[in-house]
Design a protein around this motif. Structure first.
Motif, PDB file in Angstrom:
ATOM      1  N   GLU A 194       8.458   7.116  69.262  1.00 26.45           N
ATOM      2  CA  GLU A 194       7.663   7.723  68.251  1.00 26.45           C
ATOM      3  C   GLU A 194       8.707   8.608  67.362  1.00 26.45           C
ATOM      4  OE1 GLU A 194       6.600  10.228  71.945  1.00 26.45           O
ATOM      5  OE2 GLU A 194       6.861   8.184  71.394  1.00 26.45           O
ATOM      6  N   ASP A 195       9.968   8.660  67.800  1.00 20.11           N
ATOM      7  CA  ASP A 195      11.091   9.222  66.773  1.00 20.11           C
ATOM      8  C   ASP A 195      11.633   8.267  65.906  1.00 20.11           C
ATOM      9  OD1 ASP A 195      10.701  11.925  68.330  1.00 20.11           O
ATOM     10  OD2 ASP A 195      12.314  11.470  69.708  1.00 20.11           O
ATOM     11  N   ILE A 196      11.216   6.996  66.272  1.00 19.13           N
ATOM     12  CA  ILE A 196      11.853   5.969  65.166  1.00 19.13           C
ATOM     13  C   ILE A 196      10.744   5.555  64.265  1.00 19.13           C
ATOM     14  CG2 ILE A 196      12.630   3.442  65.400  1.00 19.13           C
ATOM     15  CD1 ILE A 196      13.248   3.917  68.477  1.00 19.13           C
ATOM     16  N   SER A 197      11.629   5.587  62.880  1.00 16.00           N
ATOM     17  CA  SER A 197      10.484   5.447  61.777  1.00 16.00           C
ATOM     18  C   SER A 197      10.252   3.960  61.724  1.00 16.00           C
ATOM     19  CB  SER A 197      11.498   5.525  60.519  1.00 16.00           C
ATOM     20  OG  SER A 197      11.015   4.973  59.411  1.00 16.00           O
ATOM     21  N   LEU A 198       8.853   3.799  61.405  1.00  9.27           N
ATOM     22  CA  LEU A 198       8.303   2.426  61.323  1.00  9.27           C
ATOM     23  C   LEU A 198       8.855   1.606  60.108  1.00  9.27           C
ATOM     24  CD1 LEU A 198       6.127   0.411  62.268  1.00  9.27           C
ATOM     25  CD2 LEU A 198       4.649   1.348  60.609  1.00  9.27           C
ATOM     26  N   ASP A 199       9.166   1.901  59.044  1.00  2.00           N
ATOM     27  CA  ASP A 199       9.729   1.377  58.047  1.00  2.00           C
ATOM     28  C   ASP A 199      11.327   1.035  58.323  1.00  2.00           C
ATOM     29  OD1 ASP A 199       7.651   1.692  56.257  1.00  2.00           O
ATOM     30  OD2 ASP A 199       8.496   3.377  55.301  1.00  2.00           O
ATOM     31  N   MET A 200      12.009   1.781  59.102  1.00  2.00           N
ATOM     32  CA  MET A 200      13.342   1.325  59.486  1.00  2.00           C
ATOM     33  C   MET A 200      13.458   0.393  60.576  1.00  2.00           C
ATOM     34  SD  MET A 200      16.304   4.388  61.051  1.00  2.00           S
ATOM     35  CE  MET A 200      15.261   4.803  62.166  1.00  2.00           C
ATOM     36  N   PHE A 201      12.269   0.562  61.476  1.00  2.00           N
ATOM     37  CA  PHE A 201      12.220  -0.428  62.589  1.00  2.00           C
ATOM     38  C   PHE A 201      11.919  -1.919  61.786  1.00  2.00           C
ATOM     39  CE2 PHE A 201       9.750  -2.875  65.702  1.00  2.00           C
ATOM     40  CZ  PHE A 201      10.377  -2.990  66.630  1.00  2.00           C
ATOM     41  N   LEU A 202      10.953  -2.033  60.918  1.00  2.00           N
ATOM     42  CA  LEU A 202      10.519  -3.240  60.477  1.00  2.00           C
ATOM     43  C   LEU A 202      11.563  -3.766  59.219  1.00  2.00           C
ATOM     44  CD1 LEU A 202       6.761  -2.326  59.659  1.00  2.00           C
ATOM     45  CD2 LEU A 202       7.682  -3.901  61.643  1.00  2.00           C
ATOM     46  N   GLU A 203      12.437  -3.036  58.767  1.00  2.00           N
ATOM     47  CA  GLU A 203      13.470  -3.687  58.149  1.00  2.00           C
ATOM     48  C   GLU A 203      14.700  -4.052  58.895  1.00  2.00           C
ATOM     49  OE1 GLU A 203      14.480  -0.028  55.636  1.00  2.00           O
ATOM     50  OE2 GLU A 203      12.502  -0.146  54.424  1.00  2.00           O
ATOM     51  N   ASN A 204      14.629  -3.646  60.119  1.00  2.00           N
ATOM     52  CA  ASN A 204      15.870  -4.338  60.994  1.00  2.00           C
ATOM     53  C   ASN A 204      15.694  -5.651  61.158  1.00  2.00           C
ATOM     54  OD1 ASN A 204      16.510  -4.766  64.129  1.00  2.00           O
ATOM     55  ND2 ASN A 204      17.982  -3.683  63.229  1.00  2.00           N
ATOM     56  N   ARG A 205      16.470  -6.484  61.475  1.00  2.00           N
ATOM     57  CA  ARG A 205      16.630  -8.019  61.543  1.00  2.00           C
ATOM     58  C   ARG A 205      15.986  -8.267  62.737  1.00  2.00           C
ATOM     59  NH1 ARG A 205      23.166  -8.616  63.178  1.00  2.00           N
ATOM     60  NH2 ARG A 205      23.281  -7.058  64.472  1.00  2.00           N
ATOM     61  N   PHE A 206      15.698  -7.553  63.808  1.00  2.00           N
ATOM     62  CA  PHE A 206      14.868  -7.890  64.860  1.00  2.00           C
ATOM     63  C   PHE A 206      13.406  -7.343  64.664  1.00  2.00           C
ATOM     64  CE2 PHE A 206      19.179  -7.263  66.754  1.00  2.00           C
ATOM     65  CZ  PHE A 206      19.516  -8.744  67.084  1.00  2.00           C
ATOM     66  N   GLY A 207      13.413  -6.024  64.111  1.00  2.00           N
ATOM     67  CA  GLY A 207      12.180  -5.612  63.809  1.00  2.00           C
ATOM     68  C   GLY A 207      11.138  -6.581  62.840  1.00  2.00           C
ATOM     69  N   ARG A 208      11.955  -7.370  62.133  1.00  2.00           N
ATOM     70  CA  ARG A 208      11.336  -8.232  61.140  1.00  2.00           C
ATOM     71  C   ARG A 208      10.579  -9.274  61.838  1.00  2.00           C
ATOM     72  NH1 ARG A 208      16.717  -8.726  58.169  1.00  2.00           N
ATOM     73  NH2 ARG A 208      16.550  -7.127  56.826  1.00  2.00           N
ATOM     74  N   HIS A 209      10.634  -9.478  62.987  1.00  2.00           N
ATOM     75  CA  HIS A 209       9.583 -10.509  63.954  1.00  2.00           C
ATOM     76  C   HIS A 209       8.324  -9.933  63.706  1.00  2.00           C
ATOM     77  CE1 HIS A 209      12.586 -13.368  65.136  1.00  2.00           C
ATOM     78  NE2 HIS A 209      13.450 -12.371  65.521  1.00  2.00           N
TER      79      HIS A 209
END
Length: 376
Positions: free
Chosen positions: A340-355
């Motif tokens: 929960e310390d990880i930003s959702l926007d940052m996660f989804l913008e990541n090349r793996f998070g884009r999945h």
């Protein structure tokens, strides 16, 4: 190029290897004590395999030499030993566990550590905690946080309406152990397989019930800040009653190895699955009682010329995205790191998070007073 030790050459380990190796930024050393398991690992100049006994400290230390991080895709009971070796070897540590006791052991190891210890990097716990924390952060005060996740066969045919899609050990563990929850503002444990509910999404009816570990560390993070917080696993109607009969009435919960043998003998794997993610948060914003929900489905699809299951993609994308964020310095570089310390926007913008982003989640800002209806 970062050298990574990946422990576990199973279904998830296979997907993690493909995701990391194809970037060209990681060299993946895949370790497993079963040499035959390496047959499923795609070989390349960025992938090597090594026989590693994850229960043997010296074997782990040797395999970790020269590695930036170790990723554990092993059964949960091995993670404390892997974490201990990682601390000694000076490697960052990431895992996929849903086991509460293992996570507490990893948290203890992280004290005074010079490297990061990041457990629960998969789907649930993992991505689900990132989503819930993001929604919760949009409210001035919280009322309810409901988290629902299921990895389901797209075409159920047996009485359980279920196919094996991930770790059988993890499945049995979450069905048998007490579950963290916040009830009436109080952090407590509730029994697994209870508090069954039904809901519909896209015209399909599901059931959901308590299972262990899905909240990750979010229960501790939000304790004292939310009235009710719970996590429930999603299945097709009727599944819970059969599992409860097997585990409780026939007492197979006392013989998890036998239960594992039965499941793996009788329930086939499937690559045709769907991962359902459903989070509902209610509370007050600017004096109004509001609700926001995040609902999405991730289906099996083709990557790198091969078909992969939805649970392989979502679980592997979770840990690979967190590794990427760690590598780039976007998250803490030492100590205990919560999902929960990880930003959702940052996660989804990541090349793996884009999945996850490619699944086009449906996020709705509900009308005042609508809290709870989506999870009834």
């Amino acid at each position: 190029m970062k050298r990574i030790l990946l422990l576990g050459a199973g279904k998830i380990g296979e997907m993690i290897t493909v995701m990391l190796a194809q970037t060209g930024d990681y060299h993946v050393r895949v370790g497993d004590r079963d040499e035959a398991a390496f047959a499923r690992i795609v070989q390349s100049d960025r992938v090597e395999t090594r026989v590693v006994d994850a229960s043997d400290h010296d074997s782990l230390i040797s395999a970790m030499q020269g590695c930036f991080a170790v990723l554990s895709a092993m059964p949960f009971h091995l993670n404390p030993g892997i974490g201990k070796a990682a601390k000694e070897a000076g490697c960052h540590y990431l895992d996929l566990t849903e086991d509460v006791a293992s996570t507490r052991a990893i948290k203890a190891l992280s004290e005074n550590a010079e490297t990061a210890f990041i457990p629960q990097c998969g789907l649930a716990p993992g991505f689900i905690s990132i989503v819930a924390a993001d929604l919760a952060g949009r409210f001035d005060s919280l009322h309810n946080v409901h988290m629902r996740v299921g990895a389901l066969p797209k075409y159920p045919t047996n009485a359980l309406k279920y196919n094996l899609t991930w770790s059988t050990d993890g499945l049995i563990n979450e069905y048998c152990n007490p579950c963290d929850a916040v009830v009436g503002g109080v952090l407590k444990e509730v029994p697994p397989l209870e508090e069954i509910e039904h809901f519909s999404l896209d015209g399909i009816t599901y059931e959901a019930f308590n299972t262990s570990g899905g909240l990750g560390t979010l229960a501790e993070t939000l304790a004292g800040k939310v009235n009710n917080l719970n996590y429930r696993t999603v299945r097709y109607p009727g599944h819970r009653d059969i599992v409860k009969m097997l585990l409780q009435d026939l007492r197979l919960a006392e013989k998890p190895d036998l239960m594992k043998d039965i499941f793996e003998h009788a329930i086939p794997l499937t690559m045709q699955d769907v991962v359902l993610i459903f989070v509902t948060v209610s509370g007050y914003r600017n004096g109004r009682f509001m609700q926001e929900s995040h609902a999405q489905k991730v289906y099996a699809h083709e990557l790198d010329g091969r078909m992969w299951s939805g649970i392989q993609i979502t679980t592997s994308a979770g840990i690979c995205a967190v590794l990427d964020l760690l590598t780039t310095g976007a998250i803490a570089q030492k100590g205990f790191v919560r999902q929960e310390d990880i930003s959702l926007d940052m996660f989804l913008e990541n090349r793996f998070g884009r999945h996850y982003a490619l699944a086009q989640p449906n996020v709705a800002d509900m009308t005042p007073g609508a809290a709870g209806r989506a999870a009834e």
